[in-house]
Design a protein around this motif. Structure first.
Motif, PDB file in Angstrom:
ATOM      1  N   ARG A  69      -7.560 -27.764 -25.798  1.00 33.12           N
ATOM      2  CA  ARG A  69      -7.696 -28.246 -24.468  1.00 33.12           C
ATOM      3  C   ARG A  69      -6.506 -29.019 -23.644  1.00 33.12           C
ATOM      4  O   ARG A  69      -6.073 -28.698 -22.940  1.00 33.12           O
ATOM      5  CB  ARG A  69      -8.926 -28.966 -24.229  1.00 33.12           C
ATOM      6  N   ASP A  70      -6.221 -29.973 -24.633  1.00 27.51           N
ATOM      7  CA  ASP A  70      -4.959 -30.705 -24.338  1.00 27.51           C
ATOM      8  C   ASP A  70      -3.767 -30.062 -24.161  1.00 27.51           C
ATOM      9  O   ASP A  70      -3.098 -30.418 -23.027  1.00 27.51           O
ATOM     10  CB  ASP A  70      -4.630 -32.117 -25.467  1.00 27.51           C
ATOM     11  N   ILE A  71      -3.494 -29.238 -24.802  1.00 37.32           N
ATOM     12  CA  ILE A  71      -2.399 -28.197 -24.983  1.00 37.32           C
ATOM     13  C   ILE A  71      -2.466 -27.625 -23.366  1.00 37.32           C
ATOM     14  O   ILE A  71      -1.306 -27.371 -22.497  1.00 37.32           O
ATOM     15  CB  ILE A  71      -2.137 -27.247 -25.751  1.00 37.32           C
ATOM     16  N   LEU A  72      -3.516 -27.043 -23.091  1.00 35.40           N
ATOM     17  CA  LEU A  72      -3.602 -26.328 -21.950  1.00 35.40           C
ATOM     18  C   LEU A  72      -3.566 -27.241 -20.452  1.00 35.40           C
ATOM     19  O   LEU A  72      -3.112 -26.884 -19.567  1.00 35.40           O
ATOM     20  CB  LEU A  72      -5.195 -25.529 -21.842  1.00 35.40           C
ATOM     21  N   GLU A  73      -4.334 -28.278 -20.694  1.00 34.20           N
ATOM     22  CA  GLU A  73      -4.108 -29.385 -19.563  1.00 34.20           C
ATOM     23  C   GLU A  73      -3.003 -29.646 -19.212  1.00 34.20           C
ATOM     24  O   GLU A  73      -2.442 -29.754 -18.055  1.00 34.20           O
ATOM     25  CB  GLU A  73      -5.080 -30.607 -19.972  1.00 34.20           C
ATOM     26  N   VAL A  74      -1.986 -29.782 -20.171  1.00 34.41           N
ATOM     27  CA  VAL A  74      -0.538 -30.038 -19.869  1.00 34.41           C
ATOM     28  C   VAL A  74      -0.012 -28.907 -19.296  1.00 34.41           C
ATOM     29  O   VAL A  74       0.814 -28.787 -18.659  1.00 34.41           O
ATOM     30  CB  VAL A  74       0.107 -30.551 -21.205  1.00 34.41           C
ATOM     31  N   PHE A  75      -0.287 -27.853 -19.868  1.00 34.19           N
ATOM     32  CA  PHE A  75       0.145 -26.412 -19.394  1.00 34.19           C
ATOM     33  C   PHE A  75      -0.098 -26.367 -17.888  1.00 34.19           C
ATOM     34  O   PHE A  75       0.948 -25.848 -17.254  1.00 34.19           O
ATOM     35  CB  PHE A  75      -0.383 -25.212 -20.246  1.00 34.19           C
ATOM     36  N   ALA A 110      -9.925 -21.331 -22.800  1.00 37.74           N
ATOM     37  CA  ALA A 110      -8.847 -20.833 -21.778  1.00 37.74           C
ATOM     38  C   ALA A 110      -9.614 -20.402 -20.551  1.00 37.74           C
ATOM     39  O   ALA A 110      -9.212 -21.047 -19.395  1.00 37.74           O
ATOM     40  CB  ALA A 110      -7.884 -19.817 -22.210  1.00 37.74           C
ATOM     41  N   ARG A 111     -10.506 -19.885 -20.572  1.00 39.26           N
ATOM     42  CA  ARG A 111     -11.392 -19.306 -19.349  1.00 39.26           C
ATOM     43  C   ARG A 111     -12.039 -20.668 -18.538  1.00 39.26           C
ATOM     44  O   ARG A 111     -12.004 -20.529 -17.510  1.00 39.26           O
ATOM     45  CB  ARG A 111     -12.535 -18.424 -19.805  1.00 39.26           C
ATOM     46  N   GLN A 112     -12.657 -21.553 -19.503  1.00 43.73           N
ATOM     47  CA  GLN A 112     -13.221 -22.680 -19.036  1.00 43.73           C
ATOM     48  C   GLN A 112     -12.153 -23.741 -18.296  1.00 43.73           C
ATOM     49  O   GLN A 112     -12.446 -23.990 -17.195  1.00 43.73           O
ATOM     50  CB  GLN A 112     -13.748 -23.479 -20.107  1.00 43.73           C
ATOM     51  N   VAL A 113     -10.936 -23.809 -18.941  1.00 41.61           N
ATOM     52  CA  VAL A 113     -10.010 -24.584 -18.265  1.00 41.61           C
ATOM     53  C   VAL A 113      -9.579 -23.954 -17.086  1.00 41.61           C
ATOM     54  O   VAL A 113      -9.216 -24.642 -15.944  1.00 41.61           O
ATOM     55  CB  VAL A 113      -8.942 -24.920 -19.305  1.00 41.61           C
ATOM     56  N   ILE A 114      -9.279 -22.632 -17.037  1.00 39.55           N
ATOM     57  CA  ILE A 114      -8.883 -22.050 -15.787  1.00 39.55           C
ATOM     58  C   ILE A 114      -9.890 -22.233 -14.562  1.00 39.55           C
ATOM     59  O   ILE A 114      -9.466 -22.425 -13.413  1.00 39.55           O
ATOM     60  CB  ILE A 114      -8.348 -20.498 -16.000  1.00 39.55           C
ATOM     61  N   ALA A 118      -9.151 -24.346 -11.295  1.00 38.44           N
ATOM     62  CA  ALA A 118      -9.273 -23.677  -9.727  1.00 38.44           C
ATOM     63  C   ALA A 118      -9.638 -24.682  -8.583  1.00 38.44           C
ATOM     64  O   ALA A 118      -9.281 -24.477  -7.594  1.00 38.44           O
ATOM     65  CB  ALA A 118     -10.132 -22.520  -9.848  1.00 38.44           C
ATOM     66  N   ASN A 119     -10.372 -25.856  -9.292  1.00 37.44           N
ATOM     67  CA  ASN A 119     -10.722 -26.849  -8.177  1.00 37.44           C
ATOM     68  C   ASN A 119      -9.399 -27.796  -8.025  1.00 37.44           C
ATOM     69  O   ASN A 119      -9.520 -28.637  -7.081  1.00 37.44           O
ATOM     70  CB  ASN A 119     -11.896 -27.618  -8.607  1.00 37.44           C
ATOM     71  N   VAL A 120      -8.518 -27.833  -8.915  1.00 34.24           N
ATOM     72  CA  VAL A 120      -7.211 -28.649  -8.562  1.00 34.24           C
ATOM     73  C   VAL A 120      -6.126 -27.905  -7.451  1.00 34.24           C
ATOM     74  O   VAL A 120      -5.411 -28.698  -7.003  1.00 34.24           O
ATOM     75  CB  VAL A 120      -6.575 -28.994  -9.821  1.00 34.24           C
ATOM     76  N   TRP A 121      -6.015 -26.600  -7.677  1.00 32.23           N
ATOM     77  CA  TRP A 121      -4.810 -26.035  -6.856  1.00 32.23           C
ATOM     78  C   TRP A 121      -5.565 -25.359  -5.561  1.00 32.23           C
ATOM     79  O   TRP A 121      -6.786 -24.966  -5.553  1.00 32.23           O
ATOM     80  CB  TRP A 121      -4.401 -24.879  -7.957  1.00 32.23           C
ATOM     81  N   ASP A 122      -4.664 -25.570  -4.758  1.00 36.44           N
ATOM     82  CA  ASP A 122      -4.721 -24.857  -3.157  1.00 36.44           C
ATOM     83  C   ASP A 122      -5.145 -23.495  -3.315  1.00 36.44           C
ATOM     84  O   ASP A 122      -5.476 -22.768  -2.262  1.00 36.44           O
ATOM     85  CB  ASP A 122      -4.271 -25.775  -2.291  1.00 36.44           C
ATOM     86  N   ALA A 123      -4.356 -22.876  -4.155  1.00 36.36           N
ATOM     87  CA  ALA A 123      -4.361 -21.449  -4.137  1.00 36.36           C
ATOM     88  C   ALA A 123      -4.999 -20.798  -5.554  1.00 36.36           C
ATOM     89  O   ALA A 123      -5.034 -21.561  -6.444  1.00 36.36           O
ATOM     90  CB  ALA A 123      -2.827 -20.900  -4.050  1.00 36.36           C
ATOM     91  N   PRO A 124      -5.296 -19.378  -5.484  1.00 30.30           N
ATOM     92  CA  PRO A 124      -5.974 -18.925  -6.609  1.00 30.30           C
ATOM     93  C   PRO A 124      -5.098 -19.059  -7.922  1.00 30.30           C
ATOM     94  O   PRO A 124      -4.012 -18.581  -7.619  1.00 30.30           O
ATOM     95  CB  PRO A 124      -6.409 -17.582  -6.216  1.00 30.30           C
ATOM     96  N   ILE A 125      -5.652 -19.299  -9.003  1.00 30.99           N
ATOM     97  CA  ILE A 125      -4.884 -19.071 -10.235  1.00 30.99           C
ATOM     98  C   ILE A 125      -4.653 -17.888 -10.712  1.00 30.99           C
ATOM     99  O   ILE A 125      -5.738 -17.071 -10.653  1.00 30.99           O
ATOM    100  CB  ILE A 125      -5.598 -19.936 -11.364  1.00 30.99           C
ATOM    101  N   VAL A 126      -3.666 -17.345 -11.005  1.00 33.51           N
ATOM    102  CA  VAL A 126      -3.073 -15.982 -11.406  1.00 33.51           C
ATOM    103  C   VAL A 126      -2.817 -16.036 -12.794  1.00 33.51           C
ATOM    104  O   VAL A 126      -2.164 -15.032 -13.218  1.00 33.51           O
ATOM    105  CB  VAL A 126      -1.917 -15.386 -10.353  1.00 33.51           C
ATOM    106  N   THR A 127      -2.905 -16.919 -13.625  1.00 40.83           N
ATOM    107  CA  THR A 127      -2.506 -16.720 -14.894  1.00 40.83           C
ATOM    108  C   THR A 127      -3.243 -15.625 -15.684  1.00 40.83           C
ATOM    109  O   THR A 127      -4.437 -15.508 -15.902  1.00 40.83           O
ATOM    110  CB  THR A 127      -2.934 -18.239 -15.727  1.00 40.83           C
ATOM    111  N   GLU A 128      -2.261 -15.088 -16.244  1.00 36.09           N
ATOM    112  CA  GLU A 128      -2.456 -13.585 -17.012  1.00 36.09           C
ATOM    113  C   GLU A 128      -3.482 -14.219 -18.336  1.00 36.09           C
ATOM    114  O   GLU A 128      -2.763 -15.018 -19.159  1.00 36.09           O
ATOM    115  CB  GLU A 128      -1.510 -12.890 -17.496  1.00 36.09           C
ATOM    116  N   LEU A 129      -4.466 -13.726 -18.926  1.00 38.37           N
ATOM    117  CA  LEU A 129      -5.103 -13.921 -20.022  1.00 38.37           C
ATOM    118  C   LEU A 129      -5.117 -13.058 -20.969  1.00 38.37           C
ATOM    119  O   LEU A 129      -5.792 -12.092 -20.484  1.00 38.37           O
ATOM    120  CB  LEU A 129      -6.567 -14.746 -19.762  1.00 38.37           C
TER     121      LEU A 129
END
Length: 175
Positions: A69-75, A110-114, A118-129
């Protein structure tokens, strides 16, 4: 010591590598390519956009010191996960935002962090999983690139600000 691996694409691999090399609990970072269809692609082929690969980093970390989770939060803080196939002026499928998971647990987290991001960014997240597939290590001159070339133009104007952002926002997670 047991280590786990995270495989992430967030634009140029030099940016992600430079940040994760400074993160507590990270034991190794390698730049490479994943997610394409050509065997043993070269940097030039990946940059041409014909192989389907993303520039990625493979981050090995000690789960007793830092979590996935820490790795993903930095990402999600050091790159823009809302721009398809680009990061700043770097444009092409090789610069896409991507998480390649190795276990069902990594996929679920990863799905949970994405969803949370989504609540942080103003546009939709398009990260490929997607599941991790064949890893190709980038050429040796790409490894530890920022540390070797901090004054190079791209490093000074693109990589360095991301490293500075990490240092400011995640000081408690630095080595």
């Amino acid at each position: 010591m047991t280590t786990l691996t995270a495989i992430l694409g967030g634009g140029c691999f030099w940016c992600l590598e430079a940040v994760y090399l400074e993160m507590r609990g990270v034991t190794r970072v390698e730049s490479g390519y994943m997610g394409g269809h050509q065997e043993r692609p070269t940097y030039e082929q990946v940059c041409a956009g014909t192989t389907g690969h993303a520039e990625v980093v493979r981050v090995e970390f000690d789960p007793d010191q830092i979590g996935y989770r820490d790795i993903l939060e930095v990402f999600f803080t050091i790159h823009d996960p809302t721009t398809p196939n680009r990061q700043g002026n770097d444009v092409g499928t090789q610069y896409r935002s991507a998480i390649f998971y190795e276990t069902p647990e990594q996929e679920a987290l990863a799905r949970q962090v994405i969803a949370e991001m989504a609540n942080v960014w103003d546009a939709p997240i398009v990260t490929e999983l997607g599941p991790a597939v064949t890893w190709y290590k980038a050429e040796d001159y790409h490894q530890n690139y920022f540390a070797q070339h901090p004054e190079q133009g791209y490093c000074a104007f693109v990589v360095a600000p991301k490293v500075a952002k990490f240092r400011k926002m995640f000081a408690g997670r630095m080595k």
